[in-house]
Design a protein around this motif. Structure first.
Motif, PDB file in Angstrom:
ATOM      1  N   LEU A 189       0.836  -1.203   0.000  1.00  0.00           N
ATOM      2  CA  LEU A 189       0.000   0.000   0.000  1.00  0.00           C
ATOM      3  C   LEU A 189       0.867   1.249   0.000  1.00  0.00           C
ATOM      4  N   GLY A 190       1.923   1.254   0.797  1.00  0.00           N
ATOM      5  CA  GLY A 190       2.845   2.392   0.814  1.00  0.00           C
ATOM      6  C   GLY A 190       3.510   2.591  -0.527  1.00  0.00           C
ATOM      7  N   PHE A 191       3.901   1.500  -1.185  1.00  0.00           N
ATOM      8  CA  PHE A 191       4.506   1.592  -2.514  1.00  0.00           C
ATOM      9  C   PHE A 191       3.525   2.204  -3.504  1.00  0.00           C
ATOM     10  N   ILE A 192       2.282   1.741  -3.452  1.00  0.00           N
ATOM     11  CA  ILE A 192       1.268   2.237  -4.384  1.00  0.00           C
ATOM     12  C   ILE A 192       0.980   3.714  -4.141  1.00  0.00           C
ATOM     13  N   ILE A 193       0.806   4.099  -2.881  1.00  0.00           N
ATOM     14  CA  ILE A 193       0.420   5.469  -2.559  1.00  0.00           C
ATOM     15  C   ILE A 193       1.562   6.453  -2.778  1.00  0.00           C
ATOM     16  N   PHE A 194       2.773   6.105  -2.326  1.00  0.00           N
ATOM     17  CA  PHE A 194       3.863   7.078  -2.332  1.00  0.00           C
ATOM     18  C   PHE A 194       4.762   7.006  -3.557  1.00  0.00           C
ATOM     19  N   LEU A 195       4.729   5.925  -4.312  1.00  0.00           N
ATOM     20  CA  LEU A 195       5.588   5.819  -5.490  1.00  0.00           C
ATOM     21  C   LEU A 195       4.807   5.643  -6.791  1.00  0.00           C
ATOM     22  N   LEU A 196       3.916   4.672  -6.824  1.00  0.00           N
ATOM     23  CA  LEU A 196       3.258   4.328  -8.077  1.00  0.00           C
ATOM     24  C   LEU A 196       2.289   5.418  -8.541  1.00  0.00           C
ATOM     25  N   PHE A 197       1.366   5.844  -7.678  1.00  0.00           N
ATOM     26  CA  PHE A 197       0.392   6.858  -8.079  1.00  0.00           C
ATOM     27  C   PHE A 197       1.052   8.181  -8.473  1.00  0.00           C
ATOM     28  N   PRO A 198       2.005   8.708  -7.702  1.00  0.00           N
ATOM     29  CA  PRO A 198       2.659   9.943  -8.148  1.00  0.00           C
ATOM     30  C   PRO A 198       3.408   9.770  -9.469  1.00  0.00           C
ATOM     31  N   ALA A 199       4.080   8.646  -9.649  1.00  0.00           N
ATOM     32  CA  ALA A 199       4.809   8.418 -10.898  1.00  0.00           C
ATOM     33  C   ALA A 199       3.849   8.325 -12.082  1.00  0.00           C
ATOM     34  N   LEU A 200       2.734   7.623 -11.912  1.00  0.00           N
ATOM     35  CA  LEU A 200       1.747   7.518 -12.985  1.00  0.00           C
ATOM     36  C   LEU A 200       1.103   8.868 -13.286  1.00  0.00           C
ATOM     37  N   THR A 201       0.883   9.672 -12.268  1.00  0.00           N
ATOM     38  CA  THR A 201       0.303  10.994 -12.467  1.00  0.00           C
ATOM     39  C   THR A 201       1.247  11.879 -13.270  1.00  0.00           C
ATOM     40  N   ILE A 202       2.506  11.901 -12.876  1.00  0.00           N
ATOM     41  CA  ILE A 202       3.495  12.714 -13.584  1.00  0.00           C
ATOM     42  C   ILE A 202       3.654  12.229 -15.019  1.00  0.00           C
ATOM     43  N   ALA A 203       3.707  10.921 -15.214  1.00  0.00           N
ATOM     44  CA  ALA A 203       3.843  10.367 -16.562  1.00  0.00           C
ATOM     45  C   ALA A 203       2.611  10.693 -17.408  1.00  0.00           C
ATOM     46  N   GLY A 204       1.433  10.600 -16.822  1.00  0.00           N
ATOM     47  CA  GLY A 204       0.205  10.899 -17.560  1.00  0.00           C
ATOM     48  C   GLY A 204       0.121  12.354 -17.979  1.00  0.00           C
ATOM     49  N   ILE A 205       0.477  13.259 -17.079  1.00  0.00           N
ATOM     50  CA  ILE A 205       0.453  14.680 -17.409  1.00  0.00           C
ATOM     51  C   ILE A 205       1.506  14.983 -18.474  1.00  0.00           C
ATOM     52  N   GLY A 206       2.673  14.390 -18.348  1.00  0.00           N
ATOM     53  CA  GLY A 206       3.718  14.588 -19.352  1.00  0.00           C
ATOM     54  C   GLY A 206       3.308  14.061 -20.717  1.00  0.00           C
ATOM     55  N   PHE A 207       2.669  12.895 -20.739  1.00  0.00           N
ATOM     56  CA  PHE A 207       2.203  12.321 -22.001  1.00  0.00           C
ATOM     57  C   PHE A 207       1.123  13.191 -22.627  1.00  0.00           C
ATOM     58  N   TYR A 208       0.225  13.694 -21.804  1.00  0.00           N
ATOM     59  CA  TYR A 208      -0.830  14.585 -22.303  1.00  0.00           C
ATOM     60  C   TYR A 208      -0.212  15.841 -22.921  1.00  0.00           C
ATOM     61  N   GLY A 209       0.781  16.425 -22.248  1.00  0.00           N
ATOM     62  CA  GLY A 209       1.462  17.594 -22.784  1.00  0.00           C
ATOM     63  C   GLY A 209       2.163  17.291 -24.093  1.00  0.00           C
ATOM     64  N   LEU A 210       2.766  16.118 -24.190  1.00  0.00           N
ATOM     65  CA  LEU A 210       3.440  15.719 -25.426  1.00  0.00           C
ATOM     66  C   LEU A 210       2.438  15.570 -26.571  1.00  0.00           C
ATOM     67  N   VAL A 211       1.300  14.988 -26.284  1.00  0.00           N
ATOM     68  CA  VAL A 211       0.262  14.825 -27.310  1.00  0.00           C
ATOM     69  C   VAL A 211      -0.216  16.185 -27.800  1.00  0.00           C
TER      70      VAL A 211
END
Length: 58
Positions: free
Chosen positions: A23-45
């Motif tokens: 749960l700690g891995f998901i909350i503190f690492l995975l979700f923030p990384a996916l959020t940053i990657a998603g926003i970056g991908f959206y900006g690239l598109v």
């Protein structure tokens, strides 16, 4: 040490500990990384759409 001071690892508490670590891995690492990657991908598109299709008019 007496028996009352020692904590015995039961299979149930071991599973609970692994679940909290996951749960700690998901909350503190995975979700923030996916959020940053998603926003970056959206900006690239958007950038690629504007680069190849031109800026949208008003």
């Amino acid at each position: 040490m007496t028996k009352s001071n020692m904590q015995v690892q039961t299979p149930e508490s071991s599973t609970r500990s692994r679940e909290f670590k996951a749960l700690g891995f998901i909350i503190f690492l995975l979700f923030p990384a996916l959020t940053i990657a998603g926003i970056g991908f959206y900006g690239l598109v958007i950038w690629m759409i504007q680069a190849f299709g031109g800026v949208a008019g008003h």
